[in-house]
Motif scaffolding. Structure first.
Motif, PDB file in Angstrom:
ATOM      1  N   TYR A 100       0.838  -1.207   0.000  1.00  0.00           N
ATOM      2  CA  TYR A 100       0.000   0.000   0.000  1.00  0.00           C
ATOM      3  C   TYR A 100       0.868   1.251   0.000  1.00  0.00           C
ATOM      4  N   ARG A 101       1.944   1.240   0.781  1.00  0.00           N
ATOM      5  CA  ARG A 101       2.830   2.410   0.847  1.00  0.00           C
ATOM      6  C   ARG A 101       3.441   2.701  -0.525  1.00  0.00           C
ATOM      7  N   VAL A 102       3.889   1.651  -1.212  1.00  0.00           N
ATOM      8  CA  VAL A 102       4.501   1.841  -2.535  1.00  0.00           C
ATOM      9  C   VAL A 102       3.479   2.403  -3.515  1.00  0.00           C
ATOM     10  N   VAL A 103       2.280   1.805  -3.542  1.00  0.00           N
ATOM     11  CA  VAL A 103       1.250   2.259  -4.478  1.00  0.00           C
ATOM     12  C   VAL A 103       0.830   3.685  -4.154  1.00  0.00           C
ATOM     13  N   HIS A 104       0.701   3.992  -2.863  1.00  0.00           N
ATOM     14  CA  HIS A 104       0.250   5.330  -2.481  1.00  0.00           C
ATOM     15  C   HIS A 104       1.306   6.382  -2.810  1.00  0.00           C
ATOM     16  N   GLN A 105       2.565   6.011  -2.793  1.00  0.00           N
ATOM     17  CA  GLN A 105       3.615   6.958  -3.187  1.00  0.00           C
ATOM     18  C   GLN A 105       3.471   7.356  -4.654  1.00  0.00           C
ATOM     19  N   THR A 106       3.045   6.431  -5.482  1.00  0.00           N
ATOM     20  CA  THR A 106       2.829   6.787  -6.890  1.00  0.00           C
ATOM     21  C   THR A 106       1.653   7.752  -7.016  1.00  0.00           C
ATOM     22  N   HIS A 107       0.678   7.612  -6.108  1.00  0.00           N
ATOM     23  CA  HIS A 107      -0.487   8.506  -6.134  1.00  0.00           C
ATOM     24  C   HIS A 107      -0.056   9.947  -5.877  1.00  0.00           C
ATOM     25  N   HIS A 108       0.889  10.133  -4.965  1.00  0.00           N
ATOM     26  CA  HIS A 108       1.374  11.483  -4.669  1.00  0.00           C
ATOM     27  C   HIS A 108       2.372  11.970  -5.713  1.00  0.00           C
ATOM     28  N   ALA A 109       3.227  11.092  -6.171  1.00  0.00           N
ATOM     29  CA  ALA A 109       4.257  11.506  -7.118  1.00  0.00           C
ATOM     30  C   ALA A 109       3.682  11.792  -8.505  1.00  0.00           C
ATOM     31  N   TYR A 110       2.649  11.043  -8.888  1.00  0.00           N
ATOM     32  CA  TYR A 110       2.098  11.175 -10.236  1.00  0.00           C
ATOM     33  C   TYR A 110       0.588  11.404 -10.185  1.00  0.00           C
ATOM     34  N   LEU A 111       0.151  12.303  -9.312  1.00  0.00           N
ATOM     35  CA  LEU A 111      -1.268  12.543  -9.055  1.00  0.00           C
ATOM     36  C   LEU A 111      -2.069  12.709 -10.346  1.00  0.00           C
ATOM     37  N   ALA A 112      -3.061  11.829 -10.509  1.00  0.00           N
ATOM     38  CA  ALA A 112      -4.045  11.902 -11.594  1.00  0.00           C
ATOM     39  C   ALA A 112      -3.445  11.699 -12.986  1.00  0.00           C
ATOM     40  N   THR A 113      -2.211  11.198 -13.066  1.00  0.00           N
ATOM     41  CA  THR A 113      -1.627  10.878 -14.363  1.00  0.00           C
ATOM     42  C   THR A 113      -1.736   9.372 -14.591  1.00  0.00           C
ATOM     43  N   GLU A 114      -1.295   8.907 -15.755  1.00  0.00           N
ATOM     44  CA  GLU A 114      -1.392   7.483 -16.048  1.00  0.00           C
ATOM     45  C   GLU A 114      -0.450   6.646 -15.191  1.00  0.00           C
ATOM     46  N   ARG A 115       0.488   7.289 -14.494  1.00  0.00           N
ATOM     47  CA  ARG A 115       1.396   6.564 -13.605  1.00  0.00           C
ATOM     48  C   ARG A 115       0.872   6.517 -12.174  1.00  0.00           C
ATOM     49  N   ASP A 116      -0.326   7.053 -11.948  1.00  0.00           N
ATOM     50  CA  ASP A 116      -0.968   7.006 -10.637  1.00  0.00           C
ATOM     51  C   ASP A 116      -1.612   5.635 -10.477  1.00  0.00           C
ATOM     52  N   CYS A 117      -0.849   4.681  -9.893  1.00  0.00           N
ATOM     53  CA  CYS A 117      -1.310   3.288  -9.797  1.00  0.00           C
ATOM     54  C   CYS A 117      -2.548   3.135  -8.918  1.00  0.00           C
ATOM     55  N   GLU A 118      -2.724   4.026  -7.968  1.00  0.00           N
ATOM     56  CA  GLU A 118      -3.844   3.898  -7.040  1.00  0.00           C
ATOM     57  C   GLU A 118      -5.174   4.095  -7.758  1.00  0.00           C
ATOM     58  N   PHE A 119      -5.154   4.784  -8.882  1.00  0.00           N
ATOM     59  CA  PHE A 119      -6.401   5.015  -9.613  1.00  0.00           C
ATOM     60  C   PHE A 119      -6.412   4.340 -10.983  1.00  0.00           C
ATOM     61  N   TRP A 120      -5.605   3.272 -11.125  1.00  0.00           N
ATOM     62  CA  TRP A 120      -5.788   2.417 -12.290  1.00  0.00           C
ATOM     63  C   TRP A 120      -7.125   1.696 -12.130  1.00  0.00           C
ATOM     64  N   PRO A 121      -7.946   1.564 -13.149  1.00  0.00           N
ATOM     65  CA  PRO A 121      -7.728   1.899 -14.558  1.00  0.00           C
ATOM     66  C   PRO A 121      -8.283   3.255 -14.967  1.00  0.00           C
ATOM     67  N   PHE A 122      -8.767   4.057 -13.994  1.00  0.00           N
ATOM     68  CA  PHE A 122      -9.477   5.286 -14.348  1.00  0.00           C
ATOM     69  C   PHE A 122      -8.566   6.365 -14.916  1.00  0.00           C
ATOM     70  N   SER A 123      -7.252   6.229 -14.678  1.00  0.00           N
ATOM     71  CA  SER A 123      -6.312   7.232 -15.174  1.00  0.00           C
ATOM     72  C   SER A 123      -5.747   6.869 -16.548  1.00  0.00           C
ATOM     73  N   HIS A 124      -6.185   5.737 -17.116  1.00  0.00           N
ATOM     74  CA  HIS A 124      -5.666   5.282 -18.403  1.00  0.00           C
ATOM     75  C   HIS A 124      -6.720   5.478 -19.492  1.00  0.00           C
ATOM     76  N   THR A 125      -6.410   6.306 -20.448  1.00  0.00           N
ATOM     77  CA  THR A 125      -7.369   6.623 -21.496  1.00  0.00           C
ATOM     78  C   THR A 125      -7.587   5.480 -22.482  1.00  0.00           C
ATOM     79  N   ASN A 126      -6.709   4.480 -22.450  1.00  0.00           N
ATOM     80  CA  ASN A 126      -6.858   3.346 -23.383  1.00  0.00           C
ATOM     81  C   ASN A 126      -7.692   2.213 -22.791  1.00  0.00           C
ATOM     82  N   ILE A 127      -8.139   2.368 -21.550  1.00  0.00           N
ATOM     83  CA  ILE A 127      -8.991   1.353 -20.928  1.00  0.00           C
ATOM     84  C   ILE A 127     -10.438   1.639 -21.309  1.00  0.00           C
TER      85      ILE A 127
END
Length: 290
Positions: A100-127
């Protein structure tokens, strides 16, 4: 945002000890509620157990936010206690604290981008839309089982728990004291997370988050029991701040750029907007080019 909200929240300096002890009080409240649940189940007072399950689910939801605070190293001042609490909460929540800590770090580092793993698949336009809707349905309704739980410790602990429940015939206590409120708490956790982000396509923190700034005593009590997570935009701007001081920085939620949102006065207002977004769940500014 109006001036009254700023005056209500930003005039504080050192947080009151009650604010600093929110998690400890939350745990005490949960323990007391569980004891009351055990007594009502033992006496067969199901009519009283139902509202107690709702209270327990809200307090469990608050404890899950404690996992979030621990992931930031902010739940306890002592590093060892912080990691221990995070591990315990994660194990009892069927969640890997480290993962959870690793995934949540991506949420802060890449907020709302396709690299925001916490919000996959909603952040990926190809889904495709149907997959995003299906993911939202399962996460919002079966949240306890949606996340990963592969740590050996979790398997061992839950094997022992279920063995004890089966051996001593404690299934009705297990259902009322853990399973029912835990399922609700996990869903509440995911509904809150969706309220905070799903449907937001701005390219700034305040444009990609929804925050709640309640002025009523009930709204403030809810924020307290959720470790001030409703001040979500502040948390994303100042991730190193302890939860108790987040209300002091409410002015950071003031809209300054196009697309930024004024904080909502309550969760029900933000929920209405979220419901409109669930027909096509998406997160991030990348969707504005589609």
């Amino acid at each position: 945002m109006n001036a009254a909200i700023n005056e209500d929240f930003s005039g504080m300096h050192e947080p009151h000890w009650v604010l600093r002890s929110a998690f400890q009080l939350l745990v005490l409240g949960l323990v007391f509620t569980e004891v009351m649940l055990a007594l009502t189940v033992h006496r067969g007072l199901i009519w009283l157990a139902v509202p107690l399950v709702l209270v327990a689910s809200h307090l469990m939801h608050g404890a899950l936010i404690g996992l979030h605070e621990a992931a930031h190293g902010l739940l306890r001042k002592n590093r060892g206690f912080n990691e221990f609490d995070g591990l315990v909460i994660g194990t009892l929540s069927l969640m890997s604290f480290s993962l959870y800590r690793v995934v949540h770090q991506t949420h802060h580092a890449y907020l709302a981008t396709e690299r925001d793993c916490e919000f996959w698949p909603f952040s990926h336009t190809n889904i495709p839309r149907w997959k995003r809707c299906l993911a939202a349905f399962f996460e919002l309704n079966f949240g306890l089982f949606y996340g990963p739980f592969e740590l050996a410790l979790t398997v061992v602990v839950w094997t022992l728990i279920l063995w004890a429940v089966a051996t001593f015939g404690l299934w009705k206590y297990f259902f009322w004291m853990y399973l029912a409120p835990a399922v609700l708490a996990a869903n509440l956790q995911n509904w809150r997370k969706y309220i905070e982000h799903v449907g937001m396509t701005g390219d700034t923190v305040n444009g990609s988050t929804r925050s709640i700034v309640a002025k009523s005593w009930l709204g403030r009590l809810v924020a307290f029991t959720l470790l001030h997570e409703p001040f979500h935009g502040v948390h994303h701007q100042r991730a190193g701040l302890p939860h108790s001081v987040l209300p002091q920085h409410v002015e950071k939620l003031q809209p300054k750029k196009p697309g930024e949102r004024t904080p909502y006065p309550g969760y029900r207002y933000a929920l209405v907007e979220l419901m409109r977004c669930l027909a096509d769940p998406r997160v991030g500014p990348q969707w504005r080019t589609i």
